[in-house]
Design a protein around this motif. Structure first.
Motif, PDB file in Angstrom:
ATOM      1  N   TYR A   1       0.679  23.618  -5.986  1.00  0.00           N
ATOM      2  CA  TYR A   1       1.267  23.465  -4.655  1.00  0.00           C
ATOM      3  C   TYR A   1       0.244  23.709  -3.545  1.00  0.00           C
ATOM      4  O   TYR A   1       0.325  23.086  -2.476  1.00  0.00           O
TER       5      TYR A   1
ATOM      6  N   ASP B   1       0.247  20.557  -1.268  1.00  0.00           N
ATOM      7  CA  ASP B   1       0.715  20.742   0.111  1.00  0.00           C
ATOM      8  C   ASP B   1      -0.418  20.539   1.113  1.00  0.00           C
ATOM      9  O   ASP B   1      -0.206  19.976   2.199  1.00  0.00           O
ATOM     10  N   SER B   2      -1.618  20.993   0.754  1.00  0.00           N
ATOM     11  CA  SER B   2      -2.765  20.809   1.652  1.00  0.00           C
ATOM     12  C   SER B   2      -3.096  19.332   1.808  1.00  0.00           C
ATOM     13  O   SER B   2      -3.399  18.856   2.910  1.00  0.00           O
ATOM     14  N   TYR B   3      -3.027  18.595   0.700  1.00  0.00           N
ATOM     15  CA  TYR B   3      -3.275  17.153   0.776  1.00  0.00           C
ATOM     16  C   TYR B   3      -2.239  16.467   1.665  1.00  0.00           C
ATOM     17  O   TYR B   3      -2.580  15.671   2.549  1.00  0.00           O
ATOM     18  N   MET B   4      -0.966  16.770   1.445  1.00  0.00           N
ATOM     19  CA  MET B   4       0.086  16.105   2.212  1.00  0.00           C
ATOM     20  C   MET B   4       0.000  16.448   3.699  1.00  0.00           C
ATOM     21  O   MET B   4       0.301  15.611   4.554  1.00  0.00           O
ATOM     22  N   GLU B   5      -0.424  17.663   4.016  1.00  0.00           N
ATOM     23  CA  GLU B   5      -0.504  18.072   5.424  1.00  0.00           C
ATOM     24  C   GLU B   5      -1.734  17.517   6.126  1.00  0.00           C
ATOM     25  O   GLU B   5      -1.658  17.085   7.283  1.00  0.00           O
ATOM     26  N   HIS B   6      -2.865  17.486   5.427  1.00  0.00           N
ATOM     27  CA  HIS B   6      -4.125  17.183   6.106  1.00  0.00           C
ATOM     28  C   HIS B   6      -4.753  15.836   5.720  1.00  0.00           C
ATOM     29  O   HIS B   6      -5.651  15.373   6.428  1.00  0.00           O
TER      30      HIS B   6
ATOM     31  N   CYS C   1     -11.448  19.759   5.699  1.00  0.00           N
ATOM     32  CA  CYS C   1      -9.984  19.841   5.768  1.00  0.00           C
ATOM     33  C   CYS C   1      -9.409  18.585   6.422  1.00  0.00           C
ATOM     34  O   CYS C   1      -8.576  18.646   7.330  1.00  0.00           O
ATOM     35  N   SER C   2      -9.888  17.450   5.946  1.00  0.00           N
ATOM     36  CA  SER C   2      -9.404  16.164   6.447  1.00  0.00           C
ATOM     37  C   SER C   2      -9.396  15.175   5.292  1.00  0.00           C
ATOM     38  O   SER C   2     -10.014  15.400   4.249  1.00  0.00           O
TER      39      SER C   2
ATOM     40  N   GLU D   1      11.194  16.785  -4.267  1.00  0.00           N
ATOM     41  CA  GLU D   1       9.862  16.381  -3.806  1.00  0.00           C
ATOM     42  C   GLU D   1       9.326  15.228  -4.642  1.00  0.00           C
ATOM     43  O   GLU D   1       8.625  14.353  -4.129  1.00  0.00           O
TER      44      GLU D   1
END
Length: 327
Positions: free
Chosen positions: A57, A61-66, A78-79, A119
């Protein structure tokens, strides 16, 4: 190679072709180390299960957000990032990043197995909405096969399995879209085979234009010979033997070029001429999954020729490999 290992067991469970004979190859007495370390105490298993979920997660979650809908997250900046259009020769990036939401596609089956149905269904909807393979990008056939094609087929099988072993994964609106995407992608990989007179596929294709002009023909044995599981399942789901036929033709072409004395295969080969470029044999990168797929294909499809090739290769490896032979 955990991606296609996991996908294999999903397809075995769905297609129901695992035979008693195929299972027997794994039956042997446990040795001392296996008896001592071959299982987790239940408390430790649950602890490790939760740790694995947290790690997944954190990345997802980091992938989906950034980064979404780009292919992957650059952890330093972080992009998100996709193909390196400024440097087409950057194959470390461009071989697999093709502007098709790679990380999301790669995560589908994990979401299913850990039981996050909501999800999972959301991710499937995002893939259907955003993934399109009509891209002017050159990608590596092997990597796209095991990570993208395998994921699409496995996810489709999970959703259409009447037994639903991981819960009711299939939303009422699903109508085989992932299988259609898999079909489209595999068709875009076929020029790698069609352009080869030896039967050994070229390592890269342009997803929109086919085989690139002056395409490099050097490929590794694993890359050319680790396609039959995904292509074979797709052929059987579609009722179209073309995909499995090309993958099996590649395996046989490589097998027929093994050394006459040792029976070993080299690690790199020229797809256009069929001449070995790397004459070292081994079990590591460049060769590993060729042997792996022979056995998996036999377990999945029950084709005895696959097991005969695997058994002979295994025998020759035990006979010669410890002595450091090249072909």
């Amino acid at each position: 190679m955990y991606f296609h290992t996991f996908h294999l067991f999903i397809t075995v469970a769905y297609l129901g072709t695992l035979t008693e004979e195929a299972l027997n190859i794994f039956k042997k007495p446990l040795d001392r180390l296996e008896l001592k370390y071959g299982f987790f105490p239940e408390q430790l298993r649950i602890q490790m299960l939760e740790e694995a979920k947290k790690m997944f997660y954190f990345g997802y979650d980091s992938y989906m957000e950034h980064a979404f809908p780009l292919d992957e997250l650059n952890p330093i900046k972080c992009s998100g990032r996709g193909p390196d259009y400024n440097n087409p020769s950057n194959i470390n990036i461009n071989d697999i990043l093709g502007d098709y939401c790679l990380t999301l596609v790669d995560s589908l089956t994990t979401l299913a197995v850990i039981g996050n149905v909501s999800e999972f269904q959301h991710a499937v909807a995002q893939v259907i909405q955003h993934v399109n393979f009509d891209k002017d990008n050159i990608v590596q056939v092997f990597e796209v096969n095991i990570r993208v094609l395998g994921a699409l087929i496995s996810t489709h099988l999970l959703m259409t399995d009447p037994e639903q072993p991981f819960g009711n994964l299939s939303p009422p609106w699903y109508d085989g879209e992932l299988l259609h995407l898999a079909h489209d992608l595999a068709s875009r990989l076929l020029p790698a085979f069609e352009g080869s007179s030896t039967g050994i596929p070229y390592p890269r294709v342009n997803l929109r234009q086919g085989l690139p002009p002056y395409s490099a023909s050097e490929t590794c044995t694993a890359g050319a010979g680790s396609l039959v599981v995904e292509f074979g399942v797709l052929s059987r789901l579609l009722g179209d033997p073309v995909y499995e036929g090309y993958a099996r033709r590649a395996n046989k072409a490589l097998w027929n070029l093994r050394d006459n004395t040792t029976g070993l295969l080299g690690n790199t080969i020229d797809a256009s001429s069929g001449k070995w470029l790397g004459r070292l044999s081994g079990l590591g990168a460049g060769l590993d999954s060729f042997y792996e797929y022979l056995l998996k294909s036999y377990i999945l499809f029950g084709e005895h020729e696959d097991y005969e090739m695997f058994s002979e290769a295994y025998s020759k490896i035990k006979q010669y490999m410890r002595k450091g032979y090249a072909i």
